[in-house]
Write an enzyme that holds these catalytic residues in place. Sequence first.
Site, PDB file in Angstrom:
ATOM      1  N   GLN A 197       2.285  -6.052   5.457  1.00  0.00           N
ATOM      2  CA  GLN A 197       2.519  -5.786   3.976  1.00  0.00           C
ATOM      3  C   GLN A 197       3.812  -6.172   3.690  1.00  0.00           C
ATOM      4  O   GLN A 197       4.466  -7.016   4.304  1.00  0.00           O
ATOM      5  CB  GLN A 197       2.358  -4.304   3.798  1.00  0.00           C
ATOM      6  CG  GLN A 197       0.868  -3.912   4.086  1.00  0.00           C
ATOM      7  CD  GLN A 197       0.712  -2.450   3.611  1.00  0.00           C
ATOM      8  OE1 GLN A 197       1.463  -2.030   2.748  1.00  0.00           O
ATOM      9  NE2 GLN A 197      -0.305  -1.760   4.142  1.00  0.00           N
ATOM     10  N   ASN A 206     -12.273  -1.602  -0.625  1.00  0.00           N
ATOM     11  CA  ASN A 206     -11.329  -2.121   0.687  1.00  0.00           C
ATOM     12  C   ASN A 206     -11.934  -1.598   1.625  1.00  0.00           C
ATOM     13  O   ASN A 206     -12.275  -0.217   1.904  1.00  0.00           O
ATOM     14  CB  ASN A 206      -9.779  -1.499   0.440  1.00  0.00           C
ATOM     15  CG  ASN A 206      -9.061  -1.902   1.876  1.00  0.00           C
ATOM     16  OD1 ASN A 206      -8.598  -2.963   2.182  1.00  0.00           O
ATOM     17  ND2 ASN A 206      -9.055  -0.913   2.585  1.00  0.00           N
ATOM     18  N   GLU A 207     -12.120  -2.176   2.755  1.00  0.00           N
ATOM     19  CA  GLU A 207     -12.844  -1.945   3.975  1.00  0.00           C
ATOM     20  C   GLU A 207     -14.004  -0.987   3.804  1.00  0.00           C
ATOM     21  O   GLU A 207     -13.976   0.263   4.349  1.00  0.00           O
ATOM     22  CB  GLU A 207     -11.718  -1.597   4.815  1.00  0.00           C
ATOM     23  CG  GLU A 207     -10.778  -2.582   5.351  1.00  0.00           C
ATOM     24  CD  GLU A 207      -9.997  -2.164   6.263  1.00  0.00           C
ATOM     25  OE1 GLU A 207      -9.831  -1.167   7.038  1.00  0.00           O
ATOM     26  OE2 GLU A 207      -9.062  -2.966   6.607  1.00  0.00           O
ATOM     27  N   GLU A 257      -5.937  -9.223   3.751  1.00  0.00           N
ATOM     28  CA  GLU A 257      -4.912  -8.775   4.813  1.00  0.00           C
ATOM     29  C   GLU A 257      -4.904  -9.554   6.049  1.00  0.00           C
ATOM     30  O   GLU A 257      -5.734  -9.806   6.547  1.00  0.00           O
ATOM     31  CB  GLU A 257      -5.231  -7.090   5.032  1.00  0.00           C
ATOM     32  CG  GLU A 257      -5.363  -6.236   3.929  1.00  0.00           C
ATOM     33  CD  GLU A 257      -5.633  -4.892   4.260  1.00  0.00           C
ATOM     34  OE1 GLU A 257      -5.425  -4.565   5.542  1.00  0.00           O
ATOM     35  OE2 GLU A 257      -6.184  -4.090   3.560  1.00  0.00           O
ATOM     36  N   TYR A 282      -6.014  -9.507  11.399  1.00  0.00           N
ATOM     37  CA  TYR A 282      -4.819  -9.199  11.796  1.00  0.00           C
ATOM     38  C   TYR A 282      -5.019  -9.662  13.584  1.00  0.00           C
ATOM     39  O   TYR A 282      -6.003  -9.921  14.156  1.00  0.00           O
ATOM     40  CB  TYR A 282      -5.089  -7.599  12.141  1.00  0.00           C
ATOM     41  CG  TYR A 282      -4.807  -6.891  10.596  1.00  0.00           C
ATOM     42  CD1 TYR A 282      -3.288  -6.650  10.297  1.00  0.00           C
ATOM     43  CD2 TYR A 282      -5.647  -6.398  10.000  1.00  0.00           C
ATOM     44  CE1 TYR A 282      -2.880  -6.216   9.268  1.00  0.00           C
ATOM     45  CE2 TYR A 282      -5.391  -5.661   8.658  1.00  0.00           C
ATOM     46  CZ  TYR A 282      -3.745  -5.550   8.422  1.00  0.00           C
ATOM     47  OH  TYR A 282      -3.709  -4.983   7.007  1.00  0.00           O
ATOM     48  N   GLU A 286       0.851  -0.926  -0.055  1.00  0.00           N
ATOM     49  CA  GLU A 286       0.126   0.099   0.170  1.00  0.00           C
ATOM     50  C   GLU A 286       0.789   1.252  -0.042  1.00  0.00           C
ATOM     51  O   GLU A 286       2.047   1.362   0.387  1.00  0.00           O
ATOM     52  CB  GLU A 286      -0.883   0.192   1.088  1.00  0.00           C
ATOM     53  CG  GLU A 286      -1.846   1.143   1.253  1.00  0.00           C
ATOM     54  CD  GLU A 286      -2.883   0.918   2.488  1.00  0.00           C
ATOM     55  OE1 GLU A 286      -3.855   1.698   2.609  1.00  0.00           O
ATOM     56  OE2 GLU A 286      -2.532   0.038   3.332  1.00  0.00           O
TER      57      GLU A 286
END
Length: 469
Positions: A329, A170-171, A282, A236, A26
């Site tokens: 990432q 995204n999100e 992610e 996460y 990103e």
Amino acid sequence: METRLTIVTELAGAEVSGLIFGHFAEHLGRSIYGGIWLGRGSEGADEKGYNARVKELLRDLGPEVLRWPGGCFGDQYHWEEGVGKNRRVRRNIWWGGYELHEFGTDEFLGYCEEIGAEPYICLNLGTGTVREALDWMEYVLGERPLSYAERRAENGREEPYKVRYWGLGNETWGCGGNMRPEYYADLVRQYSNFIKATFPDVKLVAVGHTTDWNRRFVASLLERPARIDALSVHQYTGAKEDWDEEDYRRCFGSRARKERQISEAWGLITALPGKLKLVVDEWGVWYDTARRENGLLQRGHLKDALSAASDLHLYMRHADKIEMANIAQTVNVLHSVVLAEGPKAKPTPTYFVFKMLKGHKGGRLLPVVPEGERKWPVGEYLYPLPDVVATVKGNEISTSLLNPSEEDIKVELSLSGGDMGSAEAVALVGSDLQAEDVELVPAEVSLEDGRAKLKLGPASLTMVRIERR
């Protein structure tokens, strides 16, 4: 006490997709600028402007997929500002600083070709439009005499690029627009309707979230369908950089939550027409010290490498459901595989986890039956010791054994259908859990009566390759 593990070779299951070993980059901190990209003429840059040392490391690792440009940044990204000669400077509203657009579509797709990664582009549904998305896809995939294909050729690329995977935002439940799932479902129907009519062979990944979000999103699509191929989740693991024993164990205990999310999301998308899969867009360890002010930079340690192995084991076990997973990432941000400072770069411990576990790529999962297996209490979850994944390709069986505990584990491996002709092993080890430098060392394996015996050291990952007769 010895743990006996029987690998059931007669019951080969789902194939492990190489896309499970994917990555994410990103425009954030020093992920792109100062990480992947240094700029033409800069010290340590190649002739195109890429960081030569980072490119060398990633090419050697062989990342299967690279997701870009976001992340939260993706829903403020307007692709035309990053192609051609006249590039716009814009504020990076989510992560601070300015976006110079030196690294745009052509630089990203060229980079993927150089390191051997399949590109995965996240479309802007937050501040973009259907028209903008279609124009971007025409620039990437179109052929002359289409206008944007002509523009791509003017910018130096005659042939269309090959991009199969496109994310629909995204999100969108948060930084991507703070949307309700029903509203997002309307957008997905709109975007997918025009995209699939124009580019029918692409794969579209919709945004998922919690089970409640996913339930409402799927319910809306059951009323009026959309043309999507996968639903994404983010996974996460929050942790302290200066871990204590409780925090370390909690990291592995998070598997229960992650597995539940996968199973519940899978149960929902199977109600939709078509053969949808899950994509873990992610995932990784997110330290308490990684903040916007420091560009989400965190050091790589043996402890988070072992956590990565645990998560990859989980995703491989669900290979029938999960098509792709991308660690967050790639360089200098969160749970990265490479740390770079100007022209200098080095692999993190997690880099070697990917290098080892990619041995499962293309293999079919084999059941493993334990006897004398120990359990490691991590909160309310009892973590298996060792944690095992076995796959088969031809006559070769790859078995990865993770021991995150502080004790040695003696293991005996046997095959239910045949004898072992040979076995060799390599182990990932470090001086302690905080170690930033690790080694891949040969592990001693003895063959006795068609069985392989070895010892797993504390806080280690071991890969055993078995040739069967």
